[in-house]
Design an enzyme around this catalytic site. Structure first.
Site, PDB file in Angstrom:
ATOM      1  N   ASN A   1      40.580  40.240  30.940  1.00 18.87           N
ATOM      2  CA  ASN A   1      40.294  41.531  31.575  1.00 18.87           C
ATOM      3  C   ASN A   1      40.481  42.646  30.537  1.00 18.87           C
ATOM      4  O   ASN A   1      41.606  42.913  30.114  1.00 18.87           O
ATOM      5  CB  ASN A   1      41.255  41.726  32.758  1.00 18.87           C
TER       6      ASN A   1
ATOM      7  N   CYS B   1      40.458  50.578  35.196  1.00 15.27           N
ATOM      8  CA  CYS B   1      39.347  49.668  34.875  1.00 15.27           C
ATOM      9  C   CYS B   1      37.987  50.230  35.267  1.00 15.27           C
ATOM     10  O   CYS B   1      36.961  49.810  34.741  1.00 15.27           O
ATOM     11  CB  CYS B   1      39.534  48.316  35.555  1.00 15.27           C
TER      12      CYS B   1
ATOM     13  N   HIS C   1      33.073  43.796  37.276  1.00 17.98           N
ATOM     14  CA  HIS C   1      34.281  43.934  36.459  1.00 17.98           C
ATOM     15  C   HIS C   1      34.917  42.550  36.297  1.00 17.98           C
ATOM     16  O   HIS C   1      34.988  41.771  37.252  1.00 17.98           O
ATOM     17  CB  HIS C   1      35.254  44.892  37.153  1.00 17.98           C
TER      18      HIS C   1
HETATM   19  O1  UT7 Z   1      41.852  45.061  36.823  1.00 17.63           O
HETATM   20  C1  UT7 Z   1      42.879  44.831  37.755  1.00 17.63           C
HETATM   21  C2  UT7 Z   1      43.819  43.785  37.236  1.00 17.63           C
HETATM   22  N1  UT7 Z   1      44.446  42.907  38.161  1.00 17.63           N
HETATM   23  C3  UT7 Z   1      43.916  41.793  38.714  1.00 17.63           C
HETATM   24  O2  UT7 Z   1      42.792  41.521  38.589  1.00 17.63           O
HETATM   25  C4  UT7 Z   1      44.840  40.853  39.450  1.00 17.63           C
HETATM   26  C5  UT7 Z   1      44.289  40.191  40.637  1.00 17.63           C
HETATM   27  N2  UT7 Z   1      45.103  39.038  40.999  1.00 17.63           N
HETATM   28  C6  UT7 Z   1      45.046  37.879  40.334  1.00 17.63           C
HETATM   29  O3  UT7 Z   1      44.263  37.758  39.413  1.00 17.63           O
HETATM   30  C7  UT7 Z   1      45.910  36.717  40.808  1.00 17.63           C
HETATM   31  O4  UT7 Z   1      46.674  37.115  41.920  1.00 17.63           O
HETATM   32  C8  UT7 Z   1      46.848  36.192  39.689  1.00 17.63           C
HETATM   33  C9  UT7 Z   1      46.020  35.474  38.618  1.00 17.63           C
HETATM   34  C10 UT7 Z   1      47.642  37.324  39.075  1.00 17.63           C
HETATM   35  C11 UT7 Z   1      47.850  35.157  40.241  1.00 17.63           C
HETATM   36  O5  UT7 Z   1      47.191  34.119  40.947  1.00 17.63           O
HETATM   37  P1  UT7 Z   1      47.799  33.596  42.332  1.00 17.63           P
HETATM   38  O6  UT7 Z   1      46.981  32.450  42.767  1.00 17.63           O
HETATM   39  O7  UT7 Z   1      47.855  34.790  43.239  1.00 17.63           O
HETATM   40  O8  UT7 Z   1      49.226  33.063  41.913  1.00 17.63           O
HETATM   41  P2  UT7 Z   1      50.669  33.470  42.483  1.00 17.63           P
HETATM   42  O9  UT7 Z   1      51.009  34.865  42.085  1.00 17.63           O
HETATM   43  O10 UT7 Z   1      50.736  33.115  43.914  1.00 17.63           O
HETATM   44  O11 UT7 Z   1      51.637  32.506  41.664  1.00 17.63           O
HETATM   45  C12 UT7 Z   1      51.692  31.109  41.950  1.00 17.63           C
HETATM   46  C13 UT7 Z   1      52.713  30.424  41.057  1.00 17.63           C
HETATM   47  C14 UT7 Z   1      54.133  30.980  41.126  1.00 17.63           C
HETATM   48  O12 UT7 Z   1      54.999  29.881  41.084  1.00 17.63           O
HETATM   49  P3  UT7 Z   1      55.708  29.322  42.444  1.00 17.63           P
HETATM   50  O13 UT7 Z   1      56.507  30.477  42.967  1.00 17.63           O
HETATM   51  O14 UT7 Z   1      54.576  28.921  43.352  1.00 17.63           O
HETATM   52  O15 UT7 Z   1      56.524  28.178  41.952  1.00 17.63           O
HETATM   53  C15 UT7 Z   1      54.266  31.739  39.824  1.00 17.63           C
HETATM   54  O16 UT7 Z   1      55.597  31.799  39.354  1.00 17.63           O
HETATM   55  O17 UT7 Z   1      52.320  30.484  39.680  1.00 17.63           O
HETATM   56  C16 UT7 Z   1      53.441  30.897  38.886  1.00 17.63           C
HETATM   57  N3  UT7 Z   1      52.939  31.638  37.741  1.00 17.63           N
HETATM   58  C17 UT7 Z   1      52.598  31.052  36.555  1.00 17.63           C
HETATM   59  N4  UT7 Z   1      52.666  29.777  36.137  1.00 17.63           N
HETATM   60  C18 UT7 Z   1      52.218  29.509  34.879  1.00 17.63           C
HETATM   61  C19 UT7 Z   1      52.663  32.978  37.644  1.00 17.63           C
HETATM   62  N5  UT7 Z   1      52.170  33.257  36.419  1.00 17.63           N
HETATM   63  C20 UT7 Z   1      52.106  32.090  35.739  1.00 17.63           C
HETATM   64  C21 UT7 Z   1      51.673  31.757  34.438  1.00 17.63           C
HETATM   65  N6  UT7 Z   1      51.753  30.458  34.057  1.00 17.63           N
HETATM   66  N7  UT7 Z   1      51.176  32.661  33.570  1.00 17.63           N
END
Ligand code: UT7
Length: 363
Positions: free
Chosen positions: A278, A111, A248
């Protein structure tokens, strides 16, 4: 001439849009989760290659600067998803532009690729080895979406943005920059089969992104904050002297965390993640061109940019904008639209990952 002015700009956002509602029809997700966790509403997916998107953004940047491609010294394509590694994709773009004397190379730091390229080309101009360069950020990252990984497949989109740099006596352009690569963070954002590793070699064009969201989040905020502190102190300016911040666009919450840490008002931050998601290397130049079109960039502004990507690579820079915020002319070049729906466009990718979308295809 010791400055590298941003004297032209252009972008290409592919016309096919996958909204949160659309993606919820093929993946177990919903608009509420995606928007509240990331700030994303929709993403654009491309029906043409990275090089083709990059070419059109470049044509627009050259017209915007009123610059003849034949006089160009260098083309840098910043990208993680070029269609060809050898010969590089920048050489194809250079030929399409008719930039006969330009050198051409691809630069991949994920990125951060556009920003790393901006720093390299600006320093070459300041050192006097070249007088002009096109720095492009372009990605067709939709080909790396694994539809069985809902935590990552909803976060990315395609697009291209380019800037023209020309040597100038005026004190403008990238004033100061810092690039870094955080130790021991390579595995938290990874495309394992994208390359010639004998362990993973595959002929598939579809690659699956490995992703530890919270690890990336934490390191991104820290890495960008450190890079910003570095450039502010090198330039000896305060946060209050910054007129606009173009970060970014990976996650709205990362952008808000950064702004809070800097004590910087969100009204001065350019946010386009809702529209594009992104777009990796394309995210800052796409946002910059939109900011110019929306007249949010004014002559003489101090603009802060900060970025991070796989590696984890990070960077920040301070750009002093020049006098001109209007394009000199507009390119008449275009790319024909896609004849079909967003689901038709992605059907091979859905099939590859065993997603049944046949009921959504155009009969
Ligand atoms: O350029 C570099 C690219 N990368 C990034 O920028 C990533 C940086 N990180 C992030 O943007 C965030 O960590 C995410 C958006 C990826 C995730 O957000 P989070 O608040 O860290 O969520 P999490 O991973 O803790 O997931 C929470 C819950 C989980 O369910 P349980 O275990 O709490 O029941 C996931 O299974 O959300 C669930 N989940 C979803 N639910 C609906 C994960 N993806 C999804 C989805 N839709 N697409």
């Amino acid at each position: 001439m010791k400055y590298a002015e941003i004297s032209g700009w252009g972008s290409y956002a592919p016309p096919m849009i996958m909204s949160n509602e659309d993606i919820s029809r093929v993946v177990d997700t919903n608009d509420e989760w995606i928007y509240s966790r990331s700030g994303i509403k929709r993403r654009h997916y491309s029906h043409v290659s990275t090089g083709k998107m990059a070419w059109l953004a470049s044509e627009r940047a050259l017209s915007s600067g009123g610059f003849d491609a034949k006089a160009l010294d260098l083309v840098i394509l910043g990208s993680t998803s070029p269609e060809e590694y050898c010969p590089n994709t920048a050489s194809w773009i250079k030929n399409e532009l008719g930039a006969v004397k330009a050198a051409a190379f691809d630069l991949n730091s994920a990125c951060t690729s556009w920003f790393y390229g901006l720093n390299v080309a600006s320093d070459m101009i300041k050192a006097g080895s070249i007088k002009s360069a096109l720095v492009i950020g372009a990605e067709r990252i939709s080909l790396a979406m694994d539809w069985n990984k809902r935590e990552s497949c909803v976060l990315f989109g395609d697009g291209a943005g380019a800037v023209l740099l020309t040597a100038s006596d005026k004190d403008t352009g990238l004033k100061t920059a810092f690039m870094s690569c955080v130790p021991d963070t390579r595995e938290c954002l990874h495309l394992p089969s994208w390359g010639l590793s004998p362990l993973h070699f595959t002929n598939d064009i579809f690659v699956s992104l490995n992703f530890e969201g919270q690890e990336v989040f934490k390191n991104a905020v820290k890495g960008m904050s450190d890079a910003i502190d570095n450039v502010l102190s090198k330039e000896d300016i305060q946060v209050a002297d910054i007129d606009l911040f173009i970060p970014h666009q990976a996650n709205m919450r990362i952008i808000q965390a950064l702004a809070k840490r800097l004590n910087f008002p969100m009204e001065k931050v350019i946010v386009r993640i809702d529209e594009y998601a992104n777009t990796s290397a394309a995210s800052i130049p796409l946002a910059m061109v939109d900011a110019l079109n929306d007249k949010r960039i004014k002559p003489g502004m101090n603009i802060l940019v900060a970025t991070f990507g796989a590696g984890l690579t990070c960077g920040a820079g301070i750009i002093k904008w020049g006098d001109r915020v209007e394009s000199i002319s507009e390119s008449s070049k275009s790319i024909p639209d896609y004849d079909g729906s967003i689901f038709d466009l992605m059907k091979d990718s859905f099939n590859h990952y065993g997603i049944n979308a046949s009921h959504l295809l155009t009969p």
